[in-house]
Design a protein around this motif. Structure first.
Motif, mmCIF file in Angstrom:
data_model
loop_
_atom_site.group_PDB
_atom_site.id
_atom_site.type_symbol
_atom_site.label_atom_id
_atom_site.label_comp_id
_atom_site.label_asym_id
_atom_site.label_seq_id
_atom_site.Cartn_x
_atom_site.Cartn_y
_atom_site.Cartn_z
ATOM 1 N N GLU A 283 0.812 -1.217 0.000
ATOM 2 C CA GLU A 283 0.000 0.000 0.000
ATOM 3 C C GLU A 283 0.846 1.268 0.000
ATOM 4 O OE1 GLU A 283 -2.605 -0.193 3.347
ATOM 5 O OE2 GLU A 283 -3.576 -2.058 2.695
ATOM 6 N N ASN A 284 2.103 1.173 0.465
ATOM 7 C CA ASN A 284 2.891 2.385 0.704
ATOM 8 C C ASN A 284 4.250 2.419 0.006
ATOM 9 O OD1 ASN A 284 1.309 3.857 3.064
ATOM 10 N ND2 ASN A 284 1.316 1.679 3.564
ATOM 11 N N TYR A 285 4.526 1.478 -0.906
ATOM 12 C CA TYR A 285 5.868 1.424 -1.512
ATOM 13 C C TYR A 285 6.222 2.688 -2.288
ATOM 14 C CZ TYR A 285 3.627 0.290 -6.010
ATOM 15 O OH TYR A 285 2.874 0.327 -7.148
ATOM 16 N N ALA A 286 5.215 3.423 -2.772
ATOM 17 C CA ALA A 286 5.488 4.644 -3.543
ATOM 18 C C ALA A 286 5.669 5.875 -2.657
ATOM 19 C CB ALA A 286 4.353 4.891 -4.535
ATOM 20 N N GLN A 287 5.601 5.681 -1.362
ATOM 21 C CA GLN A 287 5.760 6.800 -0.419
ATOM 22 C C GLN A 287 7.213 7.246 -0.379
ATOM 23 O OE1 GLN A 287 4.280 6.072 3.654
ATOM 24 N NE2 GLN A 287 6.222 6.909 4.376
ATOM 25 N N LYS A 288 7.463 8.519 -0.580
ATOM 26 C CA LYS A 288 8.828 9.048 -0.475
ATOM 27 C C LYS A 288 9.313 8.911 0.967
ATOM 28 C CE LYS A 288 8.943 12.495 -4.154
ATOM 29 N NZ LYS A 288 9.052 13.920 -4.459
ATOM 30 N N GLY A 289 10.542 8.497 1.111
ATOM 31 C CA GLY A 289 11.104 8.413 2.447
ATOM 32 C C GLY A 289 10.649 7.204 3.235
ATOM 33 N N GLU B 35 5.761 -0.533 -16.107
ATOM 34 C CA GLU B 35 4.430 -0.475 -16.709
ATOM 35 C C GLU B 35 4.110 0.944 -17.205
ATOM 36 O OE1 GLU B 35 2.001 -2.942 -17.300
ATOM 37 O OE2 GLU B 35 3.852 -4.090 -17.021
ATOM 38 N N MET B 36 4.484 1.936 -16.419
ATOM 39 C CA MET B 36 4.210 3.327 -16.807
ATOM 40 C C MET B 36 5.042 3.755 -18.010
ATOM 41 S SD MET B 36 3.480 5.497 -13.311
ATOM 42 C CE MET B 36 4.603 4.745 -12.160
ATOM 43 N N ILE B 37 6.292 3.287 -18.078
ATOM 44 C CA ILE B 37 7.153 3.629 -19.217
ATOM 45 C C ILE B 37 6.575 3.030 -20.511
ATOM 46 C CG2 ILE B 37 9.424 3.179 -20.262
ATOM 47 C CD1 ILE B 37 10.551 3.325 -17.357
ATOM 48 N N GLU C 12 8.038 12.449 -13.786
ATOM 49 C CA GLU C 12 6.706 12.144 -13.266
ATOM 50 C C GLU C 12 6.628 10.701 -12.770
ATOM 51 O OE1 GLU C 12 3.614 14.807 -15.826
ATOM 52 O OE2 GLU C 12 4.798 13.345 -16.981
ATOM 53 N N ILE C 13 7.263 9.802 -13.507
ATOM 54 C CA ILE C 13 7.283 8.386 -13.098
ATOM 55 C C ILE C 13 8.089 8.232 -11.805
ATOM 56 C CG2 ILE C 13 8.087 6.080 -13.743
ATOM 57 C CD1 ILE C 13 7.491 6.846 -16.666
ATOM 58 N N ALA C 14 9.246 8.902 -11.767
ATOM 59 C CA ALA C 14 10.077 8.848 -10.551
ATOM 60 C C ALA C 14 9.285 9.311 -9.348
ATOM 61 C CB ALA C 14 11.322 9.711 -10.740
ATOM 62 N N TYR D 221 10.631 8.257 -5.748
ATOM 63 C CA TYR D 221 12.003 8.753 -5.826
ATOM 64 C C TYR D 221 12.033 10.274 -5.933
ATOM 65 C CZ TYR D 221 13.436 3.933 -6.361
ATOM 66 O OH TYR D 221 13.656 2.598 -6.138
ATOM 67 N N GLU D 222 12.981 10.867 -5.230
ATOM 68 C CA GLU D 222 13.112 12.329 -5.197
ATOM 69 C C GLU D 222 13.574 12.899 -6.529
ATOM 70 O OE1 GLU D 222 14.164 14.446 -1.160
ATOM 71 O OE2 GLU D 222 15.722 13.049 -1.735
ATOM 72 N N SER D 223 14.548 12.235 -7.133
ATOM 73 C CA SER D 223 15.117 12.787 -8.365
ATOM 74 C C SER D 223 15.030 11.780 -9.497
ATOM 75 C CB SER D 223 16.579 13.190 -8.152
ATOM 76 O OG SER D 223 17.412 12.047 -8.150
ATOM 77 N N PRO D 224 14.788 12.242 -10.738
ATOM 78 C CA PRO D 224 14.746 11.339 -11.895
ATOM 79 C C PRO D 224 16.087 10.664 -12.152
ATOM 80 C CG PRO D 224 14.574 13.645 -12.584
ATOM 81 C CD PRO D 224 14.440 13.631 -11.101
ATOM 82 N N GLU D 225 17.189 11.353 -11.819
ATOM 83 C CA GLU D 225 18.521 10.758 -12.019
ATOM 84 C C GLU D 225 18.708 9.542 -11.122
ATOM 85 O OE1 GLU D 225 18.308 14.727 -13.481
ATOM 86 O OE2 GLU D 225 18.033 14.053 -11.396
#
Length: 442
Positions: free
Chosen positions: A352-358, A401-403, A412-414, A419-423
C-alpha cells in the motif's frame, strides 16, 4: 579494499571529494556519491559501503537522520560528518551516533584525507587491549578479572535487587560505579563455548581468553556511545547494564530500542570478525529504577533462548516476541503462525505504501510492533529476499508499466514510485533491469 560513499546536496562538493579520494593513494575500491539522504540510503542498502562521508544539512533527510538509518541497515558502517556550521549540538549528536570525525567546511584537503586515512586504518584493527590479547594467546598473556570488586555485587543486583539495594555497603559501591539511571536496560552476550563433550573443545584457559576478548570488544563499542557497565556473569556470559539519565532518555525520543538493536548487531559482527565466534545477544526492554534489574536480567536471558528457534539469527530483543499473548510457553506451531503473520502484515503495508517518499524499514517495523532487525530477518527467512529488495521490486515493476503504457515523463514516473530525483530513479532502474528507462521506451 574499502568502499566509500560521499553524500552532499552540492554536486561540486561530491565531485571534489570523490576526485580527492580517487587520487589519494588510499586502499579504496569504489567511491559512490549521493545528492540526498534518501539516495544515500538506497546505496547503503544495495552496495557494500565501509565508510560514509556525509554533509549534516541536506533538506528532507539530515546527515544525523541518515546516520541513524544507515546504522539500522548496516551497523558496521563508519561515518565522517562534514558541516558548514561549527554547532556543538550537531557535533554532540554526531559523536553520540558514533561519528569518527566532525569536519567544518570549507574542508582542508590534507585534514580530510588524514581523517579518512585514520578511520580506514582502524577499521581492520582491534583496540590496543584486544590486539594485546590476540598477540598474546600464549601462556605469557596475563588474564585479569574485570571489575573484581564489583562483579559479585552486580550479579547479585541482577538476581536479588532488594537485597543489594537494602545494604549500605552495596549502595556505596553502586554509587562508585555511578549506576544511577534512572532508566536501565540489560544486554547479555552468550558465547558458543561448548564443553568437553562437544566436537569443538576449548581448554579452561582458552575459554577464559575468548571471554576476555569478547568483553574487550564490548567495552570498546560501549565506550564510544553509551553510559554502561560490562562484567562477567555465571554461565560464562557477559552482561552489560546500560543506563540513561532523564535528559539523555528524553533526547533520544523513541529511538532507544533501535539503538540497542544496532549495538547488539555491532557486538555480534565484531566478535565474529575478531574471535570467529557467533555470539548470541539478548536485549531487555527499558525500565525505570534499579529495583527492576531482576526483571531486565530475566528478559535478556529469555531473549537469548529464541536462538534455539531461530538458530541462524543472533540478536534478539525481548519486546519482539509479544509474550503477553501466551499463557504458557508457545509451541513451534504458534511461533511459526506469529512469524507468518508479521511478514504478511509487513507485505500488506509495503504493497500500500511502496510509492511513499522516504519509506523506511523502521516505519514498516513500527507498524508491526517489532524491531527492524527482527522484521528484516523474518522477511528474508519467509520470502527468500530482503525487505528492501521487495520495495524496489514493486517500484521497478510499476515504473516499467508506466514507461511502456503511458506518456508520462521520467520525472513524473520517478515521483509516482517514490524517488526524489529522476537521475536517482534512472540509476536504480538501470541497475535492476540492465537498461535505462529511455532505452526501454525506445
Amino acid at each position: 579494499m574499502f568502499n566509500i560513499l560521499v553524500v552532499d546536496d552540492e554536486p561540486l562538493i561530491c565531485k571534489g571529494l570523490s576526485n580527492l579520494l580517487a587520487s589519494s593513494g588510499l586502499d579504496i575500491g569504489n567511491i559512490y556519491t549521493a545528492g540526498s539522504g534518501f539516495e544515500a540510503l538506497d546505496c547503503i542498502r544495495m552496495e557494500e559501503v565501509d565508510l560514509l562521508v556525509t554533509d549534516i544539512q541536506m533538506g528532507a533527510m539530515s546527515g544525523i537522520e541518515l546516520m541513524q538509518h544507515a546504522k539500522l541497515a548496516k551497523p558496521w558502517v563508519q561515518t565522517i560528518v562534514i558541516s558548514a556550521h561549527e554547532t556543538f549540538q550537531y557535533a554532540q549528536m554526531a559523536v553520540r551516533l558514533g561519528a569518527k570525525d566532525y569536519l567544518i567546511k570549507p574542508l582542508n584537503s590534507e585534514q580530510f584525507l588524514d581523517s579518512v586515512r585514520n578511520v580506514l586504518l582502524k577499521m581492520d584493527r582491534p583496540s590496543p587491549e584486544l590486539a594485546g590479547f590476540i598477540a598474546g594467546l600464549g601462556e605469557s598473556f596475563r588474564l585479569e578479572e574485570p571489575l573484581p570488586a564489583y562483579s559479585e555485587l552486580l550479579n547479585r543486583l541482577l538476581t536479588d535487587p532488594a537485597a543489594a539495594l537494602g545494604s549500605e555497603e552495596d549502595m556505596r559501591k553502586l554509587d562508585e560505579l555511578r549506576l544511577q539511571g534512572p532508566y536501565f536496560a540489560v544486554l547479555k552476550i552468550k558465547l558458543p563455548l561448548p564443553g568437553a563433550d562437544s566436537s569443538t573443545k576449548y581448554s579452561p584457559r582458552d575459554r577464559g581468553l575468548l571471554r576476555y576478548g569478547a568483553l574487550n570488544i564490548a567495552k570498546e563499542l560501549l565506550d564510544q556511545e553509551w553510559s554502561s557497565t560490562a562484567f562477567y556473569s555465571p554461565g560464562e556470559e557477559i552482561t552489560v547494564i546500560i543506563q540513561w539519565d532523564e535528559k539523555s532518555y528524553e533526547e533520544a525520543g523513541g529511538g532507544q530500542v533501535s539503538r540497542l538493536d544496532v549495538l547488539g548487531r555491532s557486538l555480534h559482527f565484531n566478535i565474529h570478525k575478531f574471535l570467529h565466534l557467533n555470539a548470541v545477544i539478548g536485549i531487555s526492554q527499558i525500565l525505570k529504577g534499579l529495583s527492576f534489574m531482576e526483571v531486565l536480567n530475566r528478559q535478556a536471558s529469555q531473549a537469548i533462548l529464541w536462538n534455539k528457534e531461530h538458530n541462524d539469527h543472533y540478536v534478539f530483543y525481548y519486546g519482539d516476541f509479544n509474550w503477553s499473548s501466551y499463557t504458557t510457553e508457545p509451541s513451534a506451531e504458534e511461533l511459526h503462525t506469529r512469524s507468518n503473520l508479521i511478514v504478511q502484515k509487513a507485505k500488506e503495508f509495503i504493497d500500500e505504501n511502496y510509492a511513499q517518499k522516504g519509506l523506511t524499514i523502521h516505519e514498516v517495523a513500527k507498524k508491526n510492533h517489532v524491531s527492524p532487525n527482527y522484521l528484516s530477518y523474518l522477511f528474508k527467512k519467509n520470502t527468500g529476499h530482503n525487505l528492501w529488495e521487495y520495495v524496489i521490486k514493486l517500484r521497478m515493476e510499476e515504473s516499467r508499466e508506466m514507461i511502456l503504457h503511458t506518456d508520462l515523463r521520467r520525472y513524473e514516473i520517478a515521483e509516482r514510485v517514490g524517488y526524489e530525483s529522476p537521475e536517482h530513479f534512472s540509476k536504480i532502474f538501470k541497475k535492476y533491469y540492465g537498461i535505462s528507462p529511455s532505452e526501454l521506451k525506445k
